[in-house]
Design an enzyme around this catalytic site. Structure first.
Site, PDB file in Angstrom:
ATOM      1  N   ARG A   1       0.824  -1.214   0.000  1.00  0.00           N
ATOM      2  CA  ARG A   1       0.000   0.000   0.000  1.00  0.00           C
ATOM      3  C   ARG A   1       0.855   1.260   0.000  1.00  0.00           C
ATOM      4  NH1 ARG A   1      -4.941  -2.266   3.941  1.00  0.00           N
ATOM      5  NH2 ARG A   1      -5.855  -3.532   2.277  1.00  0.00           N
TER       6      ARG A   1
ATOM      7  N   TYR B   1      -6.972  -0.982  -6.679  1.00  0.00           N
ATOM      8  CA  TYR B   1      -6.288  -2.189  -6.202  1.00  0.00           C
ATOM      9  C   TYR B   1      -5.608  -1.989  -4.852  1.00  0.00           C
ATOM     10  CZ  TYR B   1      -2.082  -0.384  -8.750  1.00  0.00           C
ATOM     11  OH  TYR B   1      -1.035   0.341  -9.233  1.00  0.00           O
ATOM     12  N   GLU B   2      -5.119  -3.103  -4.305  1.00  0.00           N
ATOM     13  CA  GLU B   2      -4.550  -3.143  -2.947  1.00  0.00           C
ATOM     14  C   GLU B   2      -5.561  -2.649  -1.908  1.00  0.00           C
ATOM     15  OE1 GLU B   2      -2.058  -4.625  -1.820  1.00  0.00           O
ATOM     16  OE2 GLU B   2      -1.180  -5.185  -3.731  1.00  0.00           O
ATOM     17  N   GLY B   3      -6.813  -2.990  -2.097  1.00  0.00           N
ATOM     18  CA  GLY B   3      -7.876  -2.527  -1.220  1.00  0.00           C
ATOM     19  C   GLY B   3      -8.350  -1.171  -1.692  1.00  0.00           C
TER      20      GLY B   3
END
Length: 604
Positions: free
Chosen positions: A298, A441-443
């Site tokens: 992140r 992406y990545e949450g």
């Protein structure tokens, strides 16, 4: 010479004047990374980014990836960059030298990646996935797995991916359906399909090592039953030699609005019943392993945002200085000559927005990396715990808030160019298109806000959040001692008091029967927190700059330091007040978003 990717003076300012990163060399772990070495690393990264990576970015965007006969080809221009990137040992900058890494501080590595992402973000996607997969092997692999894979992955001979996402699961990873059945030889037969897999296939490396999330036969439902496996594209024998292809097939690549040079693949594992994987780490603890890597991933996404914003800003700044259009609004004569558009008030407003978010974002990301470095050299468990708490609270801001504001910056970058910005003649529109994926992406950024409210505020009764507020208060106290900054410090201090009350309010709401209402307001809370953090970074910068100006300093640095004070003033006086409105709305906690009937949304 005008800069177009990253302002080197600003990078040096954050590294050496704001953070004092070279003091890390006092510790044995980073003894070789004195200021001279750090500056050399940043210079080499800058040169490589400008001369090799940047020219290939537009080519990669126009050429894109090709899927043909079940194989993926990346843009031809990426072949040379990958070779040079690997030779330069840029893949594993912070990792253990015994594993093939460079062992440098995270702060310094982030400075290098600031250049790399700004020069060619789509190419860097392939690099990050290879490194992330290697990091999982380093953290959780057996001695044999490390011996087989690690140095070749960190050295760029083999690539990597992250096989997490499935069509029906999406962000709900626990709903995945990929299965793993144990074989007599200790390997597992893996069967399932994945999609949106960055670098799931490419023609840059001889092999690709895929970490795969799957559920072992009979394992519990949900995330508690997920395990992590290593499934090489081509099987690797125990002696390191390559065996047969491993029944891992790319079935197509996505046609995306941006990052065209990065292959986003749909993958089928075990379509012929012959996909083998080896367990990585403990059974049923795959998600725990992935979360170990989440902060780093992140933070990298946040850097993608800052890098694109920074490059868009510098391009817009250069253009505004050169583009002559219209008389000055206060011109005394209709015959007055045209002026560069940087003289027009609305253009200056946009440039100020771009400047403060780019610079504050860089400071925040470097600061988080510096906290990681301090944690690595500390031998005090309590200090390490405090640093990890602070990192944990700041990560949703670094990923969610920063990428949102970076998109705003890139949008302004198009606007300043006017109609030209909307064309492909200039790089502005590509930065905007490429950057959008960082929200997803990545949450997704909504998930980041839920993490901030649901996990970070709840942990230890909000101790990590309170620690962050205490750190900001220290900067406020330093700024109050400088007469020119005292009014700005007072404004931020007032914001912090309201933010503390807002945090307490939304935490209580999240623990009540109206918890869903809390999550409806979590995004606004992330924005309010992010605004306060940006003000913190800018006031910190201004404090350092004011102290330098008081001491006289070098004449050539005067304008730069004055720019830091102006940036803090602009943000705190012009942008930070918006956070007060958001905090007022959060404290009212209106639940209409949850109360409205589905049918009342309309559309039927």
């Amino acid at each position: 010479m005008a800069q177009t990717i990253v302002d080197r003076r600003d990078v040096d300012f954050v590294l050496h004047e704001q953070l004092g990163v070279d003091t890390l060399s006092k510790h044995e772990k980073f003894a070789e990374f004195n200021r001279k070495t750090i500056d050399l690393i940043v210079s080499e990264a800058r040169n490589f980014a400008i001369k090799e990576m940047a020219p290939a970015s537009k080519i990669g965007d126009e050429e894109g990836c090709l899927f043909e006969n079940g194989k993926v080809s990346v843009p031809e221009a990426f072949q040379r960059i990958w070779e040079l990137f690997s030779e330069g040992e840029w893949i594993a900058l912070t990792d253990d030298p015994e594993c093939g890494g460079q062992g440098m501080p995270h702060t310094v590595a982030l400075a290098a990646r600031n250049y790399f992402h700004g020069a060619n973000f789509p190419f860097m996607m392939i690099v990050l996935l290879s490194h992330g997969a290697g990091k999982l092997v380093e953290k959780f692999g057996t001695d044999l797995q490390k011996k087989l894979f690690l140095k070749k992955m960190y050295g760029g001979e083999w690539g990597g991916s992250m096989m997490l996402t499935e069509a029906e699961a999406g962000s709900d990873v626990g709903a995945l359906t990929t299965t793993a059945v144990k074989n007599e030889d200790g390997t597992y037969s893996i069967s399932g399909s994945k999609l949106f897999i960055t670098a799931g296939d490419q023609d840059l490396t001889d092999n690709i090592i895929h970490p795969v999330l799957a559920r072992i036969e009979g394992a519990p439902a949900g995330t508690a039953g997920i395990s992590l496996f290593l499934a090489p594209k081509i099987w690797v024998n125990d002696d390191g030699s390559l065996g047969e292809p491993n029944d891992i097939v790319c079935t197509g690549i996505e046609e995306k609005m941006g990052i065209h040079g990065s292959p986003t693949c749909s993958m089928t594992l075990g379509g012929k019943g012959q996909c083998r994987g080896m367990l990585l780490g403990e059974a049923n603890k795959g998600m725990r392993a992935m979360f170990v890597m989440m902060n780093e991933a992140r933070l990298d996404v946040g850097m993608q945002g800052v890098a694109c914003a920074s490059a868009s800003y510098l391009n817009a700044l250069n253009y505004a200085r050169e583009r002559v259009q219209g008389r000055s609004l206060d011109a005394k004569s209709k015959d007055a000559p045209g002026v560069p558009i940087i003289n027009h008030p609305d253009v200056r407003r946009m440039l100020m927005n771009m400047k403060v978010y780019s610079e504050a974002g860089r400071s925040l990301l470097f600061f988080i990396g510096h906290c990681e470095d301090l944690c690595r050299v500390s031998d005090d468990p309590e200090e390490q715990a405090r640093l990890q708490q602070l990192i944990g609270v700041l990560i949703p801001i670094a990923k969610g808030y920063i990428t949102d504001r970076a998109f705003d910056v890139c949008s302004l970058g198009v606007q300043i160019y006017g109609g030209y910005g909307y064309t492909r003649e200039y790089p502005q529109e590509q930065y905007l298109r490429d950057l959008k994926i960082t929200h997803i992406y990545e949450g997704s950024n909504g998930i980041q806000s839920m993490d901030l409210v649901g996990r970070k505020l709840a942990m230890d009764k909000g101790a990590g959040y309170d620690h962050m507020l205490d750190q900001i208060r220290k900067t406020v106290a330093d700024a109050k001692a400088i007469s020119a900054l005292a009014p700005l410090a007072d404004d931020l201090a007032a914001t912090l008091e309201k933010l503390k009350a807002t945090a307490d309010s939304i935490r209580s709401l999240a623990m009540s029967e109206k918890m869903l209402d809390a999550y409806c307001h979590s995004y606004a809370f992330m924005n309010a927190t992010g605004d306060a953090v940006m003000a913190w970074m800018l006031l910190w910068r201004a404090t350092v700059a004011a102290q330098k100006l008081e001491k006289g300093g070098k004449k050539k640095d005067k304008a730069f330091y004055e720019g830091q004070i102006a940036g803090a003033r602009f943000f705190i006086r012009t942008l930070l007040p918006k956070a007060h409105g958001e905090m007022a709305a959060i404290q009212k906690a209106d639940g209409v978003a949850m109360e409205i009937a589905d049918e009342a949304f309309g559309g039927k």
